[in-house]
Design an enzyme around this catalytic site. Structure first.
Site, short mmCIF file in Angstrom:
data_model
loop_
_atom_site.label_atom_id
_atom_site.label_comp_id
_atom_site.label_asym_id
_atom_site.label_seq_id
_atom_site.Cartn_x
_atom_site.Cartn_y
_atom_site.Cartn_z
CE LYS A 172 -0.42 -0.03 5.06
NZ LYS A 172 -1.36 -0.11 6.20
CE1 TYR A 216 11.69 32.17 3.21
CE2 TYR A 216 11.69 29.77 3.28
CZ TYR A 216 11.49 30.95 2.58
OH TYR A 216 11.12 30.91 1.26
#
Length: 365
Positions: free
Chosen positions: A42, A255
């Protein structure tokens, strides 16, 4: 030029060792040779590429049973493996029945309404009995009703899912085992499955007729105190250096100016970030591996870049266009998850789409 061709020029790459995935499958299957061993593929084979991983397992082992999360994954997998047995964990809705039938896919029934949807059909299905995890599966009340008025289902498998399999001494394991054993005794002619990756190592009593390994196929440790001997890493992520900058003391990086140089510092800017899935991490504890040594990631991770301090002498030979390991044999899943806000499952399944993906299949080819 199509997307795969463009990605060959990418500044980040994912190398997947299919040989090691096969090794891990055989290792896990060997723990319980009396039981079948399926493969859980999956979430795009836990982020590594179902289109490559599933056929490699199917064609190079005795595995012909696969589990996916939803019907979309199942239909994609059917196109890859026309003859494999495919189960879907998430069950079915009324508008999906025709698709299940058309593609020979087996739903895992999760409640009594789904029992009614599939009742009377000759096509096989599985039933999931919830023994404590409280996600999907028939509740205890629904289980009693199901067992007391057996419906006309062609049952090919019954299963349940363990809550704390990675903790061998957790009492929940024994409680779940007792509950599931009683159910399997009621349905004693139906193959049964309880053990996920960690459950395989709880002992023979948990093995029943089928194992369902997932994360361990891909080299991850679901939380066992000791990584099983012989389990191999399967994925390597590398990022190219885009630029190298020399900063004087007092200059910041990234940042928010979260990091400031305290001395002359050589900084490498690399082509991976949040959008590439591997750096949703706590600031200040992350490293890359380049030129045979570990370099600390500095400043705040951006969407598409990270910065690393390569001032130390061992990095003197590092130049622009060199690749650094972000994840692999030197920076393992376990190492990254310890300094991350993400677990190993999230780190793998979150791998982004901008990598040049390369697959190695040598020993078993």
């Amino acid at each position: 030029m199509n997307t795969p061709e463009v990605l060959k020029n990418s500044s980040a790459r994912l190398d997947v060792d299919l040989d090691n995935i096969i090794n891990n499958y055989l290792l896990l299957a060997g723990v319980a040779p009396h039981a079948d061993c399926a493969a859980v593929v999956k979430a795009n084979a836990y982020g590594l590429g179902m289109d490559q991983v599933a056929p490699a397992i199917y064609h190079n082992t005795n595995c012909n049973i696969f589990f996916v999360a939803n019907l979309v994954e199942a239909v994609n997998l059917r196109s890859l493996l026309p003859d494999a047995v495919i189960y879907v964990f998430n069950g079915l809705f009324a508008d999906q029945v025709d698709t299940y039938l058309a593609h020979n896919i087996r739903p895992i029934i999760n409640d009594l309404s789904q029992v009614e949807l599939w009742s009377g059909r000759t096509e096989p299905c599985a039933v999931h009995f919830d023994t404590g995890i409280n996600r999907l599966g028939l509740s205890e009340l629904e289980t009693d009703k199901f067992l007391n008025s057996f419906n006309s289902l062609n049952l090919s498998l019954i299963l349940s899912h363990l809550v704390s399999a990675e903790q061998a001494d957790n009492e929940t394991n024994k409680i779940q085992l007792e509950k599931f054993t009683k159910i399997s005794e009621e349905l004693n002619d139906i193959p049964a499955s309880l053990a996920n990756s960690a459950g395989i190592y709880l002992g023979e009593g948990y093995h029943f007729d089928m194992l369902r390994p997932g994360i361990m196929l891909y080299g991850g440790n679901p939380g066992l105190p000791t990584r099983p001997a012989g389990l191999k890493d399967t994925a390597t992520l590398k990022a190219r250096i885009l630029q190298i900058r020399d900063l004087p003391p007092g200059m910041s990086v990234g940042y928010g100016a979260k990091w400031t140089a305290q001395k002359p510092t050589r900084v490498a800017l690399l082509n991976v970030g949040y959008a590439d899935g591997t750096f949703k991490t706590s600031d200040g504890n992350v490293h890359i591996f380049i030129s045979g040594a570990y370099a600390p990631v500095i400043g705040k991770v951006s969407m598409d870049m990270i910065a690393a301090d390569i001032t130390a002498g061992e990095f003197d030979g590092v130049t622009v266009t060199d690749f650094a390991e972000i994840l692999g044999s030197n920076i393992t899943l376990e190492m990254v998850s310890k300094v991350s806000t993400l677990g190993q499952y999230e780190l793998l399944t979150g791998i982004g789409q901008r990598y040049d993906k390369n697959y190695n299949l040598g020993t078993y080819a």
